[in-house]
Design a protein around this motif. Sequence first.
Motif, PDB file in Angstrom:
ATOM      1  N   GLY A 151       0.830  -1.275   0.012  1.00 33.69           N
ATOM      2  CA  GLY A 151       0.119   0.161  -0.021  1.00 33.69           C
ATOM      3  C   GLY A 151       0.760   1.107   0.022  1.00 33.69           C
ATOM      4  N   VAL A 152       1.890   1.145  -0.900  1.00 33.82           N
ATOM      5  CA  VAL A 152       2.729   2.486  -0.829  1.00 33.82           C
ATOM      6  C   VAL A 152       3.256   2.554  -2.235  1.00 33.82           C
ATOM      7  N   VAL A 153       3.951   3.987  -2.439  1.00 33.12           N
ATOM      8  CA  VAL A 153       4.525   4.228  -3.508  1.00 33.12           C
ATOM      9  C   VAL A 153       6.096   3.934  -3.257  1.00 33.12           C
ATOM     10  N   PRO A 154       6.776   3.616  -4.355  1.00 34.14           N
ATOM     11  CA  PRO A 154       6.633   3.695  -5.877  1.00 34.14           C
ATOM     12  C   PRO A 154       6.323   1.913  -6.110  1.00 34.14           C
ATOM     13  N   THR A 155       5.665   2.230  -7.223  1.00 36.93           N
ATOM     14  CA  THR A 155       5.475   0.819  -8.124  1.00 36.93           C
ATOM     15  C   THR A 155       5.817   1.042  -9.317  1.00 36.93           C
ATOM     16  N   LEU A 156       6.775   0.100 -10.165  1.00 40.68           N
ATOM     17  CA  LEU A 156       7.169   0.197 -11.406  1.00 40.68           C
ATOM     18  C   LEU A 156       6.311  -0.725 -12.363  1.00 40.68           C
ATOM     19  N   VAL A 157       5.625  -0.539 -13.310  1.00 41.78           N
ATOM     20  CA  VAL A 157       4.989  -1.338 -14.252  1.00 41.78           C
ATOM     21  C   VAL A 157       5.893  -1.394 -15.549  1.00 41.78           C
ATOM     22  N   TYR A 158       6.411  -2.486 -15.918  1.00 38.53           N
ATOM     23  CA  TYR A 158       6.921  -2.462 -17.503  1.00 38.53           C
ATOM     24  C   TYR A 158       6.244  -3.810 -18.115  1.00 38.53           C
ATOM     25  N   GLY A 159       5.269  -3.732 -19.041  1.00 38.91           N
ATOM     26  CA  GLY A 159       4.969  -4.665 -19.488  1.00 38.91           C
ATOM     27  C   GLY A 159       4.167  -5.528 -18.546  1.00 38.91           C
ATOM     28  N   SER A 160       4.616  -7.023 -18.440  1.00 39.81           N
ATOM     29  CA  SER A 160       3.617  -7.749 -17.476  1.00 39.81           C
ATOM     30  C   SER A 160       4.265  -7.697 -16.097  1.00 39.81           C
ATOM     31  N   ASP A 161       5.471  -7.040 -16.165  1.00 34.78           N
ATOM     32  CA  ASP A 161       6.319  -6.982 -14.829  1.00 34.78           C
ATOM     33  C   ASP A 161       5.650  -5.777 -13.751  1.00 34.78           C
ATOM     34  N   ILE A 162       5.312  -6.303 -12.724  1.00 35.58           N
ATOM     35  CA  ILE A 162       5.063  -4.962 -11.649  1.00 35.58           C
ATOM     36  C   ILE A 162       6.095  -5.335 -10.778  1.00 35.58           C
ATOM     37  N   ILE A 163       7.034  -4.113 -10.240  1.00 38.50           N
ATOM     38  CA  ILE A 163       8.173  -4.120  -9.351  1.00 38.50           C
ATOM     39  C   ILE A 163       7.669  -3.423  -8.334  1.00 38.50           C
ATOM     40  N   ILE A 164       7.837  -3.745  -7.121  1.00 42.26           N
ATOM     41  CA  ILE A 164       7.808  -2.951  -5.980  1.00 42.26           C
ATOM     42  C   ILE A 164       8.883  -2.690  -5.128  1.00 42.26           C
ATOM     43  N   GLU A 165       9.390  -2.007  -4.250  1.00 41.11           N
ATOM     44  CA  GLU A 165      10.343  -1.624  -3.357  1.00 41.11           C
ATOM     45  C   GLU A 165      11.221  -1.101  -4.159  1.00 41.11           C
ATOM     46  N   SER A 166      11.723   0.442  -3.628  1.00 41.33           N
ATOM     47  CA  SER A 166      12.232   1.101  -4.518  1.00 41.33           C
ATOM     48  C   SER A 166      13.684   0.618  -4.685  1.00 41.33           C
ATOM     49  N   THR A 167      14.395   0.002  -3.848  1.00 42.95           N
ATOM     50  CA  THR A 167      15.821  -0.481  -4.075  1.00 42.95           C
ATOM     51  C   THR A 167      15.867  -1.458  -5.298  1.00 42.95           C
ATOM     52  N   VAL A 168      14.711  -2.212  -5.093  1.00 42.66           N
ATOM     53  CA  VAL A 168      14.626  -3.466  -6.066  1.00 42.66           C
ATOM     54  C   VAL A 168      14.261  -2.852  -7.360  1.00 42.66           C
TER      55      VAL A 168
END
Length: 267
Positions: free
Chosen positions: A54-71
């Motif tokens: 329930g936080v930002v950031p979230t990165l979306v690239y195609g079907s990839d949904i990536i959370i956790e800023s360092t990741v």
Amino acid sequence: MPELELYHNDMSSCSQKVRLTLEEKNLIWKGHHMNLRNGETRSKEYISKLNKNGVVPTLVYGSDIIIESTVILEYLEDQFPENPLRPIKPEHKAKMRLWNKKLDEVLHSSVAIISSCVAFRYQFLEKYNKGQINILIDKIPDEKRREISRDTIFNGLNSNFFEGAVFEFIKIFDELDKHLSKFKFLSGNNYTLADAAYTPYLTRFEHLQLSFLYQEKKYLSKWFSMIKEKENYKKAILNWNNDDYLNLMSLRGKESIKKIKKIISKT
Ligand SMILES: N[C@@H](CCC(=O)N[C@@H](CS)C(=O)NCC(=O)O)C(=O)O
């Protein structure tokens, strides 16, 4: 090629660090700006589809949904190796990851505590009543974060978490300064993901009028001045600055200086 999409917030430190990285790597991205004060990131839909915390950031690239800023930073580096921001030498890589680990384990929650106790609590207290604030807090998926949020919003500078959070920064400013007396950047002599990651935290202290905590650290101050001259700082931080937040942080930050000086006099 799919489009890079970032769910972010103008003044959030984790969002700033991702934007710094996107800009430094010259990547084109589309933003979805999220309001962090009305529970937008805590909606069932956002939590179930995009970010379980329930936080930002979230990165979306195609079907990839990536959370956790360092990741997210590491993912960007792997997906878009051009304009590299990971050092080559293994010892520098290890140092970069150590700095980022410290940020994830301790410093991010410490800055969130300080910011809430000093300034952000007023964004809730001035807009909602106690019951409404509790409803918003209850939507935070993690129990510890709920406890911290309640304590920092309702108790401010008297929160049980405040003093410890200030001490974490006193220690890290010292450590950063010592390191930067030997190296130009945080992991070796080139700008890396660690430099992008730490920039928003120094910026936050500046916005809170608390930069006196590191201003006498000669090497750290020099590093930060150099970082602020960079084009990515302008694009990722300055261009997104929100005057309501800046005014609040400046006003309330000044009010906290006495208490903070008292805390650091104990060291
Ligand atoms: N460990 C997470 C922390 C994310 C985080 O704390 N995000 C804050 C902004 S910097 C947020 O979205 N807060 C809104 C909320 O808690 O409702 C990361 O690095 O991505």
